[in-house]
Design a protein around this motif. Structure first.
Motif, PDB file in Angstrom:
ATOM      1  N   UNK A   1       0.600  -1.264  -0.170  1.00 14.98           N
ATOM      2  CA  UNK A   1      -0.106   0.122  -0.285  1.00 14.98           C
ATOM      3  C   UNK A   1       0.853   1.258  -0.433  1.00 14.98           C
ATOM      4  N   UNK A   2       2.514   1.091  -0.115  1.00 15.75           N
ATOM      5  CA  UNK A   2       3.363   2.383   0.062  1.00 15.75           C
ATOM      6  C   UNK A   2       3.501   2.015  -0.799  1.00 15.75           C
ATOM      7  N   UNK A   3       3.559   3.482  -1.652  1.00 11.15           N
ATOM      8  CA  UNK A   3       4.579   3.677  -3.094  1.00 11.15           C
ATOM      9  C   UNK A   3       5.492   5.293  -2.517  1.00 11.15           C
ATOM     10  N   UNK A   4       6.824   4.433  -3.498  1.00  7.39           N
ATOM     11  CA  UNK A   4       8.022   5.433  -3.463  1.00  7.39           C
ATOM     12  C   UNK A   4       8.261   6.135  -4.780  1.00  7.39           C
ATOM     13  N   UNK A   5       9.388   6.848  -5.331  1.00  7.63           N
ATOM     14  CA  UNK A   5       9.509   7.929  -5.887  1.00  7.63           C
ATOM     15  C   UNK A   5      10.866   8.301  -5.602  1.00  7.63           C
ATOM     16  N   UNK A   6      12.212   8.059  -6.185  1.00  8.50           N
ATOM     17  CA  UNK A   6      13.491   8.689  -5.400  1.00  8.50           C
ATOM     18  C   UNK A   6      13.989   9.812  -6.236  1.00  8.50           C
ATOM     19  N   UNK A   7      14.512  10.627  -6.032  1.00  5.80           N
ATOM     20  CA  UNK A   7      15.015  11.294  -6.993  1.00  5.80           C
ATOM     21  C   UNK A   7      16.478  11.284  -7.225  1.00  5.80           C
ATOM     22  N   UNK A   8      16.784  10.820  -6.286  1.00  5.33           N
ATOM     23  CA  UNK A   8      18.126  10.062  -6.152  1.00  5.33           C
ATOM     24  C   UNK A   8      18.205   8.708  -5.599  1.00  5.33           C
ATOM     25  N   UNK A   9      19.542   7.826  -6.560  1.00  5.18           N
ATOM     26  CA  UNK A   9      19.549   6.462  -6.815  1.00  5.18           C
ATOM     27  C   UNK A   9      19.256   5.566  -5.442  1.00  5.18           C
ATOM     28  N   UNK A  10      18.658   4.679  -4.687  1.00  6.03           N
ATOM     29  CA  UNK A  10      18.953   4.365  -4.006  1.00  6.03           C
ATOM     30  C   UNK A  10      20.088   3.338  -3.419  1.00  6.03           C
ATOM     31  N   UNK A  11      20.675   3.402  -2.557  1.00  3.52           N
ATOM     32  CA  UNK A  11      22.292   2.664  -2.248  1.00  3.52           C
ATOM     33  C   UNK A  11      21.432   1.718  -2.156  1.00  3.52           C
ATOM     34  N   UNK A  12      22.352   0.980  -2.705  1.00  6.76           N
ATOM     35  CA  UNK A  12      21.738  -0.498  -3.187  1.00  6.76           C
ATOM     36  C   UNK A  12      22.928  -1.870  -2.479  1.00  6.76           C
ATOM     37  N   UNK A  13      22.767  -2.534  -0.921  1.00  6.75           N
ATOM     38  CA  UNK A  13      23.687  -3.261  -0.557  1.00  6.75           C
ATOM     39  C   UNK A  13      24.384  -3.949  -2.188  1.00  6.75           C
ATOM     40  N   UNK A  14      26.238  -3.988  -1.645  1.00  8.48           N
ATOM     41  CA  UNK A  14      26.629  -4.336  -3.162  1.00  8.48           C
ATOM     42  C   UNK A  14      27.180  -5.906  -2.344  1.00  8.48           C
TER      43      UNK A  14
ATOM     44  N   UNK B   1      16.963   1.298 -10.257  1.00  9.94           N
ATOM     45  CA  UNK B   1      15.639   1.659  -8.702  1.00  9.94           C
ATOM     46  C   UNK B   1      14.338   2.089  -9.280  1.00  9.94           C
ATOM     47  N   UNK B   2      14.584   0.854 -10.729  1.00 12.75           N
ATOM     48  CA  UNK B   2      13.178   1.204 -11.778  1.00 12.75           C
ATOM     49  C   UNK B   2      12.160   0.113 -11.770  1.00 12.75           C
ATOM     50  N   UNK B   3      12.904  -1.895 -11.654  1.00 11.26           N
ATOM     51  CA  UNK B   3      12.277  -2.833 -11.254  1.00 11.26           C
ATOM     52  C   UNK B   3      11.885  -3.006 -10.205  1.00 11.26           C
ATOM     53  N   UNK B   4      10.452  -3.405  -9.921  1.00 11.73           N
ATOM     54  CA  UNK B   4       9.927  -4.142  -8.296  1.00 11.73           C
ATOM     55  C   UNK B   4      10.558  -5.394  -8.306  1.00 11.73           C
ATOM     56  N   UNK B   5      11.085  -5.816  -7.048  1.00 15.77           N
ATOM     57  CA  UNK B   5      11.059  -6.937  -6.443  1.00 15.77           C
ATOM     58  C   UNK B   5      11.133  -8.484  -7.171  1.00 15.77           C
ATOM     59  N   UNK B   6       9.890  -8.212  -7.536  1.00 12.23           N
ATOM     60  CA  UNK B   6       9.161  -9.125  -8.269  1.00 12.23           C
ATOM     61  C   UNK B   6      10.382  -9.291  -9.638  1.00 12.23           C
ATOM     62  N   UNK B   7       9.769  -7.904 -10.680  1.00 13.41           N
ATOM     63  CA  UNK B   7      10.499  -8.107 -11.625  1.00 13.41           C
ATOM     64  C   UNK B   7      12.291  -8.525 -12.253  1.00 13.41           C
ATOM     65  N   UNK B   8      12.860  -8.063 -10.506  1.00 13.73           N
ATOM     66  CA  UNK B   8      13.859  -8.721 -11.078  1.00 13.73           C
ATOM     67  C   UNK B   8      13.863 -10.031  -9.958  1.00 13.73           C
ATOM     68  N   UNK B   9      13.288 -10.437  -9.208  1.00  8.61           N
ATOM     69  CA  UNK B   9      13.749 -12.315  -9.574  1.00  8.61           C
ATOM     70  C   UNK B   9      12.733 -12.655 -10.758  1.00  8.61           C
ATOM     71  N   UNK B  10      12.246 -12.354 -11.648  1.00  6.34           N
ATOM     72  CA  UNK B  10      11.086 -12.560 -12.174  1.00  6.34           C
ATOM     73  C   UNK B  10      12.028 -13.701 -13.414  1.00  6.34           C
ATOM     74  N   UNK B  11      11.502 -14.243 -15.199  1.00  9.47           N
ATOM     75  CA  UNK B  11      11.406 -15.354 -15.370  1.00  9.47           C
ATOM     76  C   UNK B  11      11.834 -14.574 -16.697  1.00  9.47           C
ATOM     77  N   UNK B  12      12.119 -13.350 -16.672  1.00  6.25           N
ATOM     78  CA  UNK B  12      11.932 -12.193 -18.084  1.00  6.25           C
ATOM     79  C   UNK B  12      12.735 -11.013 -17.322  1.00  6.25           C
TER      80      UNK B  12
END
Length: 322
Positions: free
Chosen positions: A215-228, A292-303
């Motif tokens: 139920x919570x949607x966000x938009x970032x103006x800077x790229x989120x820091x991602x733990x590598x 930070x564009x794709x959802x977690x579902x898209x990142x884990x999806x088959x395509x």
């Protein structure tokens, strides 16, 4: 990607440090593409300098787009260019609107903005007002003189209400919790926009009070820091499925840089993993997603798709659908 030619019609201050820009279709009496609240456009400010800005204001005016840009002392070039070099009459190339932050159907909407994050949420408030959907807008700023669109937001609304919270009055996001966050409600959605830390704090607060994450949607103006992951920045090979050509990607290089050096034409825009322009299909390999564009579902999806500008590979070889 298709580009549209526009003319800078006007520039004016919207609160201290915020510059509102009106972009008019270059061809006389021509209409610009339709857009919905939450949409953004790519603007080519100068050769090699393309940035993304949320459209704001009403979407009923088909002859012009409006953006608002805050002056950022740590600017990578875009903010500084808009504030110091852009002038009325300048011709710019822009992309058609793209929407990664669109309003979803709901009976009620809670909008929470910080700083220049007000730009897409102001457009959302106007659209919700037109659609007859109840809403509440909470807008956090450090000081009163920095507030953008103060006059418009202070006008009485039929469907909603707007609340201004100022840090100088002891109402910073870390000191103040909007009552809406403490009262989860069915058929209600929350939209957050502002600095990454602000959105993370607000999201965590909402979930702690019982709001479902979806139920919570966000938009970032800077790229989120991602733990590598350890070792994720090692070299790997990138292969084109169409030709079999293969090149190494060094730890200091992006996939996009390697492809461009080899003469492979690819679309690029923000180069920060925020716009989705360079998303490319993956035929084989394991992607280390950093966009930070794709959802977690898209990142884990088959395509799967990889953002060429920022993401890498966890496998020795990444085969691209190119």
């Amino acid at each position: 990607m298709q580009q549209l030619s526009v003319i800078v019609e006007s520039l004016c201050l919207q609160g201290s440090g915020n510059l509102a820009v009106s972009l008019m279709a270059e061809a006389p009496n021509s209409e610009l593409p339709l857009w919905e609240a939450g949409a953004h456009i790519d603007i080519q400010l100068a050769p090699g300098l393309t940035r993304q800005y949320s459209l704001t204001g009403s979407n009923r005016d088909r002859h012009r787009y409006h953006i608002c840009v805050a002056f950022d002392t740590a600017s990578r070039g875009g903010s500084r260019f808009v504030h110091q070099q852009l002038r009325p009459g300048d011709r710019l190339l822009i992309s058609p609107p793209r929407n990664l932050f669109a309003l979803q159907p709901a009976k009620r909407v809670v909008l929470i903005a910080a700083g220049i994050g007000i730009t897409p949420l102001y457009a959302m408030a106007l659209q919700l007002e037109q659609q007859g959907v109840a809403f509440t807008l909470h807008y956090y700023c450090r000081q009163a003189h920095q507030v953008a669109y103060l006059s418009a937001l202070s006008t009485p609304w039929q469907q909603g209400e707007c609340h201004l919270w100022l840090s100088e009055q002891g109402n910073s996001p870390r000191q103040h919790i909007a009552c809406d966050l403490t009262q989860p409600a069915p058929d209600t959605l929350i939209y957050l926009c502002g600095p990454e830390g602000f959105m993370q704090q607000q999201r965590e607060c909402a979930i702690a009070y019982g709001w479902p994450a979806e139920a919570v949607f966000t938009e970032a103006f800077k790229p989120a820091s991602t733990p590598h992951q350890a070792g994720a920045d090692e070299s790997f090979m990138v292969t084109l499925a169409s030709t079999g050509q293969q090149w190494p990607v060094a730890p200091t290089q992006t996939i996009a840089q390697v492809l461009l050096e080899q003469g492979v034409a690819i679309p690029l825009s923000c180069e920060m993993g925020m716009c989705g322009a360079c998303l490319t299909g993956v035929v084989a390999g394991e992607v280390d997603h950093r966009d930070t564009v794709q959802s977690e579902q898209e990142k884990c999806g088959p395509s799967q798709q990889v953002a060429l500008c920022c993401s890498r590979s966890r496998s020795e070889v990444l085969v691209l659908d190119l």
